[in-house]
Design an enzyme around this catalytic site. Structure first.
Site, PDB file in Angstrom:
ATOM      1  N   GLY A  87       1.586  -1.530   0.287  1.00 22.15           N
ATOM      2  CA  GLY A  87      -0.165  -0.281   0.125  1.00 22.15           C
ATOM      3  C   GLY A  87       0.411   1.230   0.271  1.00 22.15           C
ATOM      4  O   GLY A  87       0.546   2.494   0.039  1.00 22.15           O
ATOM      5  N   THR A  88       1.790   1.227   0.010  1.00 21.10           N
ATOM      6  CA  THR A  88       2.633   2.554   0.250  1.00 21.10           C
ATOM      7  C   THR A  88       2.661   2.784  -1.067  1.00 21.10           C
ATOM      8  O   THR A  88       2.724   2.415  -1.967  1.00 21.10           O
ATOM      9  CB  THR A  88       4.687   1.833   0.068  1.00 21.10           C
ATOM     10  OG1 THR A  88       4.397   1.011   1.721  1.00 21.10           O
ATOM     11  CG2 THR A  88       5.486   3.143   0.503  1.00 21.10           C
ATOM     12  N   HIS A 144      -4.385  15.486   3.050  1.00 21.46           N
ATOM     13  CA  HIS A 144      -4.320  14.835   3.929  1.00 21.46           C
ATOM     14  C   HIS A 144      -3.448  15.591   5.389  1.00 21.46           C
ATOM     15  O   HIS A 144      -2.714  16.924   4.593  1.00 21.46           O
ATOM     16  CB  HIS A 144      -2.924  14.098   3.304  1.00 21.46           C
ATOM     17  CG  HIS A 144      -3.897  12.590   1.913  1.00 21.46           C
ATOM     18  ND1 HIS A 144      -3.880  12.940   0.645  1.00 21.46           N
ATOM     19  CD2 HIS A 144      -3.944  11.283   2.638  1.00 21.46           C
ATOM     20  CE1 HIS A 144      -4.269  12.658   0.469  1.00 21.46           C
ATOM     21  NE2 HIS A 144      -4.480  11.231   1.533  1.00 21.46           N
ATOM     22  N   LYS A 148       2.555  13.417   5.968  1.00 25.57           N
ATOM     23  CA  LYS A 148       2.231  12.660   4.759  1.00 25.57           C
ATOM     24  C   LYS A 148       3.276  13.030   3.544  1.00 25.57           C
ATOM     25  O   LYS A 148       3.876  14.514   3.816  1.00 25.57           O
ATOM     26  CB  LYS A 148       1.159  12.919   4.350  1.00 25.57           C
ATOM     27  CG  LYS A 148       1.205  11.946   2.264  1.00 25.57           C
ATOM     28  CD  LYS A 148      -0.355  12.232   2.213  1.00 25.57           C
ATOM     29  CE  LYS A 148      -0.259  11.274   0.101  1.00 25.57           C
ATOM     30  NZ  LYS A 148       0.164  10.240   0.698  1.00 25.57           N
TER      31      LYS A 148
HETATM   32  P1  NAD Z   1       3.774   6.358   8.827  1.00 20.89           P
HETATM   33  O1  NAD Z   1       5.722   7.672   8.685  1.00 20.89           O
HETATM   34  O2  NAD Z   1       2.899   6.797  10.333  1.00 20.89           O
HETATM   35  O3  NAD Z   1       4.144   4.818   8.633  1.00 20.89           O
HETATM   36  C1  NAD Z   1       5.108   4.142   7.901  1.00 20.89           C
HETATM   37  C2  NAD Z   1       6.512   3.173   8.895  1.00 20.89           C
HETATM   38  O4  NAD Z   1       6.558   2.219   8.219  1.00 20.89           O
HETATM   39  C3  NAD Z   1       6.763   3.538   9.871  1.00 20.89           C
HETATM   40  O5  NAD Z   1       6.679   2.986  11.043  1.00 20.89           O
HETATM   41  C4  NAD Z   1       8.309   3.205   9.450  1.00 20.89           C
HETATM   42  O6  NAD Z   1       9.533   3.243  10.620  1.00 20.89           O
HETATM   43  C5  NAD Z   1       7.779   2.396   8.673  1.00 20.89           C
HETATM   44  N1  NAD Z   1       9.027   1.966   7.946  1.00 20.89           N
HETATM   45  C6  NAD Z   1       9.752   2.669   7.037  1.00 20.89           C
HETATM   46  N2  NAD Z   1      10.636   2.416   6.528  1.00 20.89           N
HETATM   47  C7  NAD Z   1      10.999   1.094   7.608  1.00 20.89           C
HETATM   48  C8  NAD Z   1      11.203  -0.642   7.096  1.00 20.89           C
HETATM   49  N3  NAD Z   1      12.571  -0.831   5.924  1.00 20.89           N
HETATM   50  N4  NAD Z   1      10.704  -1.956   7.092  1.00 20.89           N
HETATM   51  C9  NAD Z   1      10.488  -1.801   8.230  1.00 20.89           C
HETATM   52  N5  NAD Z   1       9.347  -0.512   8.455  1.00 20.89           N
HETATM   53  C10 NAD Z   1       9.637   0.854   7.745  1.00 20.89           C
HETATM   54  O7  NAD Z   1       3.348   6.084   7.304  1.00 20.89           O
HETATM   55  P2  NAD Z   1       1.493   5.720   7.165  1.00 20.89           P
HETATM   56  O8  NAD Z   1       0.772   6.647   6.960  1.00 20.89           O
HETATM   57  O9  NAD Z   1       1.253   4.419   7.857  1.00 20.89           O
HETATM   58  O10 NAD Z   1       1.716   5.501   6.001  1.00 20.89           O
HETATM   59  C11 NAD Z   1       2.977   4.590   5.034  1.00 20.89           C
HETATM   60  C12 NAD Z   1       2.682   4.130   3.649  1.00 20.89           C
HETATM   61  O11 NAD Z   1       1.227   4.068   3.294  1.00 20.89           O
HETATM   62  C13 NAD Z   1       2.561   6.187   3.057  1.00 20.89           C
HETATM   63  O12 NAD Z   1       3.280   5.805   1.592  1.00 20.89           O
HETATM   64  C14 NAD Z   1       0.940   6.329   3.011  1.00 20.89           C
HETATM   65  O13 NAD Z   1       1.401   7.476   1.895  1.00 20.89           O
HETATM   66  C15 NAD Z   1       1.013   4.880   2.378  1.00 20.89           C
HETATM   67  N6  NAD Z   1      -0.508   5.008   2.070  1.00 20.89           N
HETATM   68  C16 NAD Z   1      -1.462   3.997   1.352  1.00 20.89           C
HETATM   69  C17 NAD Z   1      -2.572   4.072   1.809  1.00 20.89           C
HETATM   70  C18 NAD Z   1      -3.804   2.719   0.668  1.00 20.89           C
HETATM   71  O14 NAD Z   1      -4.795   2.738   1.028  1.00 20.89           O
HETATM   72  N7  NAD Z   1      -3.030   1.953  -0.350  1.00 20.89           N
HETATM   73  C19 NAD Z   1      -3.481   4.176   2.417  1.00 20.89           C
HETATM   74  C20 NAD Z   1      -2.880   5.282   3.464  1.00 20.89           C
HETATM   75  C21 NAD Z   1      -1.356   5.451   3.395  1.00 20.89           C
END
Ligand code: NAD
Length: 257
Positions: A87-88, A144, A148
């Site tokens: 989802g990233t 957002h 973000k």
């Molecule tokens: P966030 O920053 O709150 O969480 C991301 C987490 O990933 C953090 O805790 C970070 O420490 C961890 N992380 C980073 N690199 C890592 C690694 N190498 N190994 C393990 N963990 C690692 O962000 P978020 O709001 O949870 O969003 C995360 C991603 O999801 C973003 O890209 C966001 O745009 C995306 N997103 C997608 C959807 C969807 O429906 N596809 C919805 C919401 C957010």
């Protein structure tokens, strides 16, 4: 179904863990985070930073982390025979290519937005574009939370690309904001505007503007369970799907059958 969650300490990771905990057919096998992020004292699933140490054939890896971690999770999943829900957003070309390569060996569902409401918005947009004159302008406004990392959102880009494709516009028709003396708006343009602030979870409005009238299609995610339900559906889908690169549309169509 055994799930290994990457990015478990993040906003989405925590929301997904909560939703998975309510699903009887799912066991959260392990949670993966960066070494800098301390394990919570919550008696939950095992916590660590090495995905390869946790994942086994038949598991489903779910990742909401960073572009580099998404590509790494895809490679490890393919190597270990695990499926992946990714989802990233904001991935570069080489990271996207990494996911595509992994999908030749394992099943991957990838979506910029796992909300079923956004899926409905995309379908409604396709219908609306077919119903209004081709001269109507298309603009997208997304909002957002202030944390973000990428802009515009992956969802806004997807909405814009799908609208551009429908209209027969080139990829260069997407315009990220406007500033200065930009002149009159060309016909073949789709403007995208990204607001950042506060705690907005995700808000996408598509405006179709004609002469003397306009139409707005808008989806608002109030909390992250909006995405987590789609993630659960996608995890159930990939758990039994053959290798390939799947979208949420395919997950929803399979669920409707
Ligand atoms: P966030 O920053 O709150 O969480 C991301 C987490 O990933 C953090 O805790 C970070 O420490 C961890 N992380 C980073 N690199 C890592 C690694 N190498 N190994 C393990 N963990 C690692 O962000 P978020 O709001 O949870 O969003 C995360 C991603 O999801 C973003 O890209 C966001 O745009 C995306 N997103 C997608 C959807 C969807 O429906 N596809 C919805 C919401 C957010």
């Amino acid at each position: 179904m055994r799930v290994v969650l990457v990015g478990a300490g993040g906003r989405m990771g925590r929301a997904v863990a909560q939703t998975l905990a309510g699903a009887e057919d799912v066991t959260l096998k392990a949670r993966v985070e960066r070494p800098e992020v301390a394990a919570p004292v919550d008696g939950g699933a095992p916590w660590g930073h090495d995905l390869g140490a946790f994942v086994a054939r038949g598991d489903v890896v779910v990742e909401f982390s960073s572009p580099a971690a998404a590509a790494a999770a895809a490679a490890v999943s393919a190597e270990c025979g695990a499926a992946l829900v990714s989802g990233t957003t904001g991935l570069g070309d080489s990271e996207e290519e990494g996911l595509r390569a992994a999908a030749r060996k394992t099943a991957i569902v990838r979506a910029a937005n796992f909300s079923l409401g956004v899926l409905a918005l995309r379908r409604a947009l396709a219908t609306a574009l077919g119903a209004v004159p081709a001269s109507w302008d298309v603009e997208i406004v997304e909002r957002h939370h202030r944390g973000k990392q990428d802009a515009p959102s992956g969802t806004a880009l997807q909405l814009a690309r799908e609208a551009a494709e429908r209209r027969g516009y080139p990829a260069s028709a997407l315009r990220m904001g406007r500033a200065g003396r930009v002149g009159a708006r060309p016909d073949a343009e789709i403007g995208i505007h990204a607001l950042r602030g506060g705690t907005w979870v995700g808000d996408h409005a598509v405006v179709l503007a004609g002469a003397g009238e306009w139409l707005e299609l808008r989806h608002v995610a109030e909390d992250r369970t909006a995405f987590a339900h789609g993630v659960l559906a996608a995890a159930r889908f990939v758990a039994t799907a053959p290798p390939g690169f799947y979208t949420l549309d395919e997950v929803a169509s399979a669920a409707a059958r």
